[in-house]
Design a protein around this motif. Structure first.
Motif, PDB file in Angstrom:
ATOM      1  N   GLY A 139       0.644  -1.742   0.095  1.00 15.01           N
ATOM      2  CA  GLY A 139      -0.311   0.691   0.158  1.00 15.01           C
ATOM      3  C   GLY A 139       0.714   1.377   0.132  1.00 15.01           C
ATOM      4  O   GLY A 139       1.783   1.316   0.763  1.00 15.01           O
ATOM      5  N   VAL A 140       0.488   2.192  -0.644  1.00 13.48           N
ATOM      6  CA  VAL A 140       1.253   3.246  -0.456  1.00 13.48           C
ATOM      7  C   VAL A 140      -0.137   4.325  -0.344  1.00 13.48           C
ATOM      8  O   VAL A 140      -0.634   5.605  -0.968  1.00 13.48           O
ATOM      9  CB  VAL A 140       1.551   3.662  -2.040  1.00 13.48           C
ATOM     10  N   GLN A 141       0.899   5.296   0.857  1.00  6.10           N
ATOM     11  CA  GLN A 141       0.304   6.969   1.177  1.00  6.10           C
ATOM     12  C   GLN A 141       0.860   7.634   0.846  1.00  6.10           C
ATOM     13  O   GLN A 141       1.804   7.663   0.393  1.00  6.10           O
ATOM     14  CB  GLN A 141      -0.124   6.430   2.248  1.00  6.10           C
ATOM     15  N   ARG A 171       8.914   4.286   6.693  1.00  9.51           N
ATOM     16  CA  ARG A 171       8.757   5.327   5.937  1.00  9.51           C
ATOM     17  C   ARG A 171      10.050   5.115   4.914  1.00  9.51           C
ATOM     18  O   ARG A 171      11.199   4.391   5.247  1.00  9.51           O
ATOM     19  CB  ARG A 171       8.968   6.510   6.635  1.00  9.51           C
ATOM     20  N   LEU A 172      10.186   5.966   3.389  1.00  4.11           N
ATOM     21  CA  LEU A 172      11.122   5.762   3.393  1.00  4.11           C
ATOM     22  C   LEU A 172      12.412   6.877   3.479  1.00  4.11           C
ATOM     23  O   LEU A 172      12.450   7.992   4.569  1.00  4.11           O
ATOM     24  CB  LEU A 172      11.116   6.731   1.738  1.00  4.11           C
ATOM     25  N   THR A 222      12.139   5.756  -6.253  1.00  2.00           N
ATOM     26  CA  THR A 222      10.462   5.386  -5.300  1.00  2.00           C
ATOM     27  C   THR A 222       9.662   4.539  -5.238  1.00  2.00           C
ATOM     28  O   THR A 222       9.516   3.983  -6.279  1.00  2.00           O
ATOM     29  CB  THR A 222      10.086   7.195  -5.642  1.00  2.00           C
ATOM     30  N   PRO A 223       9.700   3.914  -4.309  1.00  2.00           N
ATOM     31  CA  PRO A 223       8.952   2.295  -3.942  1.00  2.00           C
ATOM     32  C   PRO A 223       7.815   1.924  -4.754  1.00  2.00           C
ATOM     33  O   PRO A 223       6.652   3.566  -4.375  1.00  2.00           O
ATOM     34  CB  PRO A 223       8.917   1.563  -2.653  1.00  2.00           C
ATOM     35  N   ARG A 255      -4.059   2.162  -4.496  1.00  4.73           N
ATOM     36  CA  ARG A 255      -3.373   1.072  -5.716  1.00  4.73           C
ATOM     37  C   ARG A 255      -3.289   0.129  -4.206  1.00  4.73           C
ATOM     38  O   ARG A 255      -2.247   0.551  -3.187  1.00  4.73           O
ATOM     39  CB  ARG A 255      -2.286   0.909  -6.251  1.00  4.73           C
ATOM     40  N   THR A 256      -3.459  -1.125  -3.991  1.00  2.00           N
ATOM     41  CA  THR A 256      -3.544  -1.770  -2.325  1.00  2.00           C
ATOM     42  C   THR A 256      -3.265  -3.553  -3.458  1.00  2.00           C
ATOM     43  O   THR A 256      -3.787  -3.727  -4.256  1.00  2.00           O
ATOM     44  CB  THR A 256      -4.775  -2.277  -2.226  1.00  2.00           C
TER      45      THR A 256
END
Length: 333
Positions: free
Chosen positions: A40-42, A58-59, A70-71, A251-252
């Motif tokens: 999951g991306v927030q 966190r990155l 970037t992931p 996107r999940t």
């Protein structure tokens, strides 16, 4: 490798690069590292899943610079665990496949250097291209979807959903077949479960499948049917055009009961292939070699093997147009 990671799509290639990352680290540093997959991306954080279950990460600050990737959803990353849980993502492991689109590519006035890549999903094995037998059906757009998926390294599969809209869907299936004789096609009505057996058979242990298509074609309903639970929100159907409202906004990556992983994507109204000049037109190049004239443009020349294939329904006109555009760009260089 462990069975928990393998179920998430882990393999020997990821293990090799992960071990190479850990090799120069001290034993104490290495003990804090673990491989995780982005599920999951927030805006500022990422949901990751690995040996310790699902958590938030966190990155790392250093990863934001020096051209680091970037992931994206589906990526495998190295997580430096924190004592309180979660941690920092230090690196993205090399991707098997990269499904991306070119933002700004359709704007003719935009400078080439302004066109940028948007990664939609990483490490995807199969992409279901979902459409419906109604006003949404657009063969040229579907052609671009197919090319983008092929360029990514994943395998495209066509799904004609909402089969209940027409008693006979043969015409739409025939149109889909013109996009490539090798393409797998499934006709489904996800809401009732019709035709889902063939789609479910694609989902085996460790295989990652993504869904793309316009808003309202039923991707979220397909997702829920495959998962066996209401994980993705669905909208009501508009009476005016029988189209569902856009419901998925992020996107999940889901784990599918019985094996496999599934990514539901927001609706893509259209897509431009990233690095379109690398798109594979092997079958058209083979046909072009059979044309009567060596510099055939595949338009009006007599003895054109490519045009003969189009007229016979073996090659779609949209695929020929994409091939001609690619050849034109190469000739200008």
């Amino acid at each position: 490798m462990t069975s928990e990671l393998e179920a998430l799509g882990w393999g020997a290639d990821f293990e090799e690069t992960y071990q190479a990352f850990c090799a120069p680290l001290s034993p104490d540093e290495c003990a804090r590292m673990t491989p995780v997959r982005i599920v999951g991306v927030q805006r500022q954080t990422f949901q990751v899943r690995g040996l310790h279950g699902e958590e938030e990460a966190r990155l790392a600050g250093a990863s934001r610079h020096a051209g680091a990737l970037t992931p994206a959803i589906g990526d495998w990353c190295v997580l430096e665990m924190a004592p309180e849980g979660g941690g920092r993502l230090l690196a993205v492991l090399p991707r098997r496949t990269t499904f991306a689109r070119a933002l700004g590519a359709s704007e003719e006035t935009r400078r080439p250097q302004a066109v940028r890549q948007q990664v939609i999903a990483a490490n995807v094995d199969l992409v279901l291209i979902v459409t419906t037998p109604d006003a949404d059906f657009d063969l040229e757009r579907l052609e671009r979807y197919v090319l983008a998926v092929q360029q990514s390294g994943a395998r495209p599969v066509l799904v004609l959903n909402k089969a209940d809209l027409h008693a006979n869907t043969d015409w739409w299936v025939q149109q889909l077949r013109t996009l490539g004789p090798e393409l797998e096609i499934h006709v489904t009505f996800a809401e009732s479960g019709q035709g889902l057996e063939g789609v479910r058979s694609l989902l085996t242990g460790g295989v990652t499948l993504a869904l793309i298509g316009s808003s309202g074609v039923g991707k979220s309903t397909l997702t829920n049917a495959l998962l066996g639970r209401p994980a993705a929100p669905t909208g009501e159907v508009r009476a005016s055009d029988q189209q569902g409202r856009h419901t998925t906004t992020s996107r999940t990556l889901y784990t599918v009961p019985g094996g496999g992983l599934l990514i539901d994507n927001p609706g893509l109204r259209d897509i431009a292939v990233w690095d379109a000049d690398a798109a594979d037109f092997g079958e058209l190049e083979a046909l072009a070699a059979q044309c009567r004239f060596r510099k055939c443009t595949h338009t009006t020349e007599p003895g054109c093997a490519v045009q003969a294939a189009v007229q016979a329904g073996k090659v779609s006109a949209t695929r020929l147009a994409a091939f001609q555009a690619q050849q034109s760009r190469r000739a200008r260089r």
